[in-house]
Design a protein around this motif. Structure first.
Motif, PDB file in Angstrom:
ATOM      1  N   GLY A 140       0.770  -1.229   0.000  1.00 47.41           N
ATOM      2  CA  GLY A 140       0.000   0.000   0.000  1.00 47.41           C
ATOM      3  C   GLY A 140       0.806   1.286   0.000  1.00 47.41           C
ATOM      4  O   GLY A 140       0.495   2.208  -0.768  1.00 47.41           O
ATOM      5  N   PRO A 141       1.832   1.427   0.847  1.00 44.56           N
ATOM      6  CA  PRO A 141       2.588   2.682   0.839  1.00 44.56           C
ATOM      7  C   PRO A 141       3.211   3.005  -0.515  1.00 44.56           C
ATOM      8  O   PRO A 141       3.199   4.164  -0.943  1.00 44.56           O
ATOM      9  CB  PRO A 141       3.656   2.441   1.916  1.00 44.56           C
ATOM     10  CG  PRO A 141       3.011   1.490   2.864  1.00 44.56           C
ATOM     11  CD  PRO A 141       2.213   0.564   1.986  1.00 44.56           C
ATOM     12  N   ALA A 142       3.747   2.012  -1.202  1.00 47.03           N
ATOM     13  CA  ALA A 142       4.323   2.262  -2.530  1.00 47.03           C
ATOM     14  C   ALA A 142       3.239   2.605  -3.539  1.00 47.03           C
ATOM     15  O   ALA A 142       3.439   3.454  -4.417  1.00 47.03           O
ATOM     16  CB  ALA A 142       5.122   1.048  -2.993  1.00 47.03           C
ATOM     17  N   MET A 143       2.086   1.960  -3.430  1.00 47.67           N
ATOM     18  CA  MET A 143       0.965   2.287  -4.319  1.00 47.67           C
ATOM     19  C   MET A 143       0.567   3.753  -4.151  1.00 47.67           C
ATOM     20  O   MET A 143       0.343   4.466  -5.127  1.00 47.67           O
ATOM     21  CB  MET A 143      -0.219   1.381  -4.010  1.00 47.67           C
ATOM     22  CG  MET A 143       0.008  -0.084  -4.353  1.00 47.67           C
ATOM     23  SD  MET A 143      -1.219  -1.191  -3.591  1.00 47.67           S
ATOM     24  CE  MET A 143      -2.717  -0.643  -4.443  1.00 47.67           C
ATOM     25  N   LEU A 144       0.516   4.199  -2.900  1.00 50.53           N
ATOM     26  CA  LEU A 144       0.161   5.591  -2.632  1.00 50.53           C
ATOM     27  C   LEU A 144       1.249   6.535  -3.119  1.00 50.53           C
ATOM     28  O   LEU A 144       0.966   7.614  -3.664  1.00 50.53           O
ATOM     29  CB  LEU A 144      -0.075   5.772  -1.135  1.00 50.53           C
ATOM     30  CG  LEU A 144      -0.508   7.163  -0.660  1.00 50.53           C
ATOM     31  CD1 LEU A 144      -1.747   7.646  -1.399  1.00 50.53           C
ATOM     32  CD2 LEU A 144      -0.753   7.156   0.844  1.00 50.53           C
ATOM     33  N   ARG A 145       2.493   6.125  -2.955  1.00 46.08           N
ATOM     34  CA  ARG A 145       3.600   6.955  -3.433  1.00 46.08           C
ATOM     35  C   ARG A 145       3.524   7.162  -4.943  1.00 46.08           C
ATOM     36  O   ARG A 145       3.796   8.258  -5.457  1.00 46.08           O
ATOM     37  CB  ARG A 145       4.927   6.287  -3.054  1.00 46.08           C
ATOM     38  CG  ARG A 145       6.165   7.074  -3.444  1.00 46.08           C
ATOM     39  CD  ARG A 145       7.404   6.326  -3.015  1.00 46.08           C
ATOM     40  NE  ARG A 145       8.619   7.010  -3.416  1.00 46.08           N
ATOM     41  CZ  ARG A 145       9.835   6.496  -3.262  1.00 46.08           C
ATOM     42  NH1 ARG A 145       9.991   5.307  -2.709  1.00 46.08           N
ATOM     43  NH2 ARG A 145      10.892   7.169  -3.656  1.00 46.08           N
ATOM     44  N   ALA A 146       3.144   6.110  -5.672  1.00 49.04           N
ATOM     45  CA  ALA A 146       3.024   6.234  -7.127  1.00 49.04           C
ATOM     46  C   ALA A 146       1.914   7.214  -7.502  1.00 49.04           C
ATOM     47  O   ALA A 146       2.072   8.035  -8.411  1.00 49.04           O
ATOM     48  CB  ALA A 146       2.755   4.860  -7.741  1.00 49.04           C
ATOM     49  N   ILE A 147       0.789   7.134  -6.804  1.00 46.32           N
ATOM     50  CA  ILE A 147      -0.309   8.059  -7.069  1.00 46.32           C
ATOM     51  C   ILE A 147       0.120   9.495  -6.797  1.00 46.32           C
ATOM     52  O   ILE A 147      -0.112  10.406  -7.598  1.00 46.32           O
ATOM     53  CB  ILE A 147      -1.536   7.698  -6.202  1.00 46.32           C
ATOM     54  CG1 ILE A 147      -2.107   6.339  -6.621  1.00 46.32           C
ATOM     55  CG2 ILE A 147      -2.608   8.777  -6.305  1.00 46.32           C
ATOM     56  CD1 ILE A 147      -3.170   5.803  -5.677  1.00 46.32           C
ATOM     57  N   GLN A 148       0.760   9.713  -5.651  1.00 44.48           N
ATOM     58  CA  GLN A 148       1.180  11.066  -5.282  1.00 44.48           C
ATOM     59  C   GLN A 148       2.170  11.633  -6.293  1.00 44.48           C
ATOM     60  O   GLN A 148       2.143  12.823  -6.613  1.00 44.48           O
ATOM     61  CB  GLN A 148       1.815  11.065  -3.893  1.00 44.48           C
ATOM     62  CG  GLN A 148       2.278  12.435  -3.422  1.00 44.48           C
ATOM     63  CD  GLN A 148       1.132  13.420  -3.283  1.00 44.48           C
ATOM     64  OE1 GLN A 148       0.139  13.108  -2.652  1.00 44.48           O
ATOM     65  NE2 GLN A 148       1.269  14.601  -3.872  1.00 44.48           N
TER      66      GLN A 148
END
Length: 402
Positions: free
Chosen positions: A48-56
């Protein structure tokens, strides 16, 4: 004004930063508010944290380019905790309080299934990496877009790979999930066609701390292959118990269930030979290489590649929609996602070029880090490559990409 708002759990985790918007992106109108709902904790917590980082990263890039027709983009993020109840609570906040125009990044199929009705009832598109066949069979009115291949396609390709490797007698251990039975049905069908069979099938509760009964059933069936259709915590326990029980056959599992965390937890003698498979990003593409550069030394997993594409699709669709009433923006994004990701438009692989082309009145066709993002009438991705790897001495060796 900041480019992201985060819930309390996400803030405590430090999963995302809150960079100030670039001057060019300062509001000429109300911000475009997008929602992210990845699993920052729970079984999906490793991703999840990497997924969110990609979105940001995509949001930051779009804001630096001037936003959507001069409107800044604000990202609101919540942690679904890989739990349907928590996912629903977080989705309600994103939709009812933050007034997001789209929700991106749900991971677990059970969470997506629970959240989806809130999205279509409120005319908010949901972009997901969940694979259960049942998700796009819901009456979602076109508001679901899935970049992850559905479970039938995943299991069919995985079973065909096993048959090519010589598997003829498979035992299927499946965590309780929306795709357990559909996975079993597909595997039985494909193994029968290959001249083999599924020798046993057990659905287990994944929160257990021991699986002796399940492992005993595997040994009694004498399979040449065990398909571990679970998640990282339970598959880690199952691998240890299969090793202790002396099972010497083939072990096959989704890549999200065995990763570097597994190597840090289990000795190499336990993991050596485990085969994983997953949808493969377009690793040789310029867009994927840019995502790798943005991530530094952190591996770019398929889910991060897909959420990079979620954010780009939502932003380009909003730009393509033009000026619409706030209450209609979600529907406008829904109606324009296919328009910016298929057809004869100018090929683009990033949000900046896409926004520039749309502003100039040109049609675009976005190809992402996860590959071409073309959706069928149900909202399923039309196809993708798959990557097969074997664990060797705490690392993965690529066996096949096709």
């Amino acid at each position: 004004m900041t480019g992201i708002g985060i819930g309390r759990r996400a803030a405590l985790l430090g999963a995302v930063a809150a960079p100030a918007l670039m001057g060019r992106a300062r509001a000429q109108g109300a911000p475009l508010v997008l929602g992210a709902l990845p699993p920052l904790t729970g079984a999906g917590g490793p991703y999840g944290p990497a997924m969110l980082r990609a979105i940001q990263g995509v949001v930051d890039e779009a804001n630096a380019a001037g936003g959507v027709r001069g409107r800044p983009i604000r990202l609101m993020a919540e942690d679904d905790q890989t739990n349907p109840d928590a996912g629903v609570r977080s989705a309600r906040k994103l939709i009812d309080v933050d007034r997001v125009a789209a929700v991106m990044g749900t991971w677990a199929s059970a969470v997506t299934t629970a959240v989806a009705p809130l999205c279509w009832e409120n005319r908010v598109p949901l972009l997901t990496v969940s694979g259960a066949d049942s998700i796009t069979l819901l009456p979602h009115q076109g508001y679901i877009f899935r970049t992850q291949p559905n479970s039938r396609l995943q299991i069919a390709t995985g079973t065909d790979f096993l048959a090519r490797q010589g598997a003829r007698r498979i035992f299927h251990l499946a965590a309780q999930s929306p795709f357990a039975q559909s996975s079993q049905d597909t595997m039985v069908e494909r193994m029968r066609a290959a001249g083999g069979n599924v020798a046993g099938y057990i659905v287990y509760e994944r929160d257990k701390t021991a699986f002796r009964t399940e492992v005993d059933a595997v040994l009694r069936s004498r399979p040449d292959t065990v398909f571990l259709n679970g998640y990282l915590p339970d598959v880690t326990i199952l691998l240890r118990e299969l090793f202790r029980a002396g099972f010497e056959g083939r072990r096959f599992t989704p890549a999200y269930a065995v990763n570097q965390n597994t190597f840090a937890t289990l000795p190499n003698e336990v993991t050596n030979g485990v085969i994983t498979w997953q949808p493969s990003p377009e690793v040789d593409s310029a867009v994927f290489r840019r995502l790798q550069t943005r991530f530094g030394n952190v591996e770019v997993d398929p889910y991060s590649a897909q959420t990079n594409d979620h954010a780009t699709l939502a932003i380009l669709a909003a730009a393509q929609a033009g000026d619409v009433a706030p209450e209609m923006l979600g529907t406008a994004i829904r109606d324009n996602i296919r328009r910016v990701s298929s057809g004869e438009g100018e090929r683009v692989d990033n949000v900046t070029d896409g926004l520039r082309a749309i502003a100039a009145g040109r049609a675009v066709n976005f190809d992402g880090a996860s590959g071409p993002v073309e959706f069928d009438e149900r909202g399923d991705i039309r196809g993708t490559k798959f990557r097969y790897e074997a664990a060797e001495a705490g690392r993965f060796r690529v066996l096949e990409v096709r």
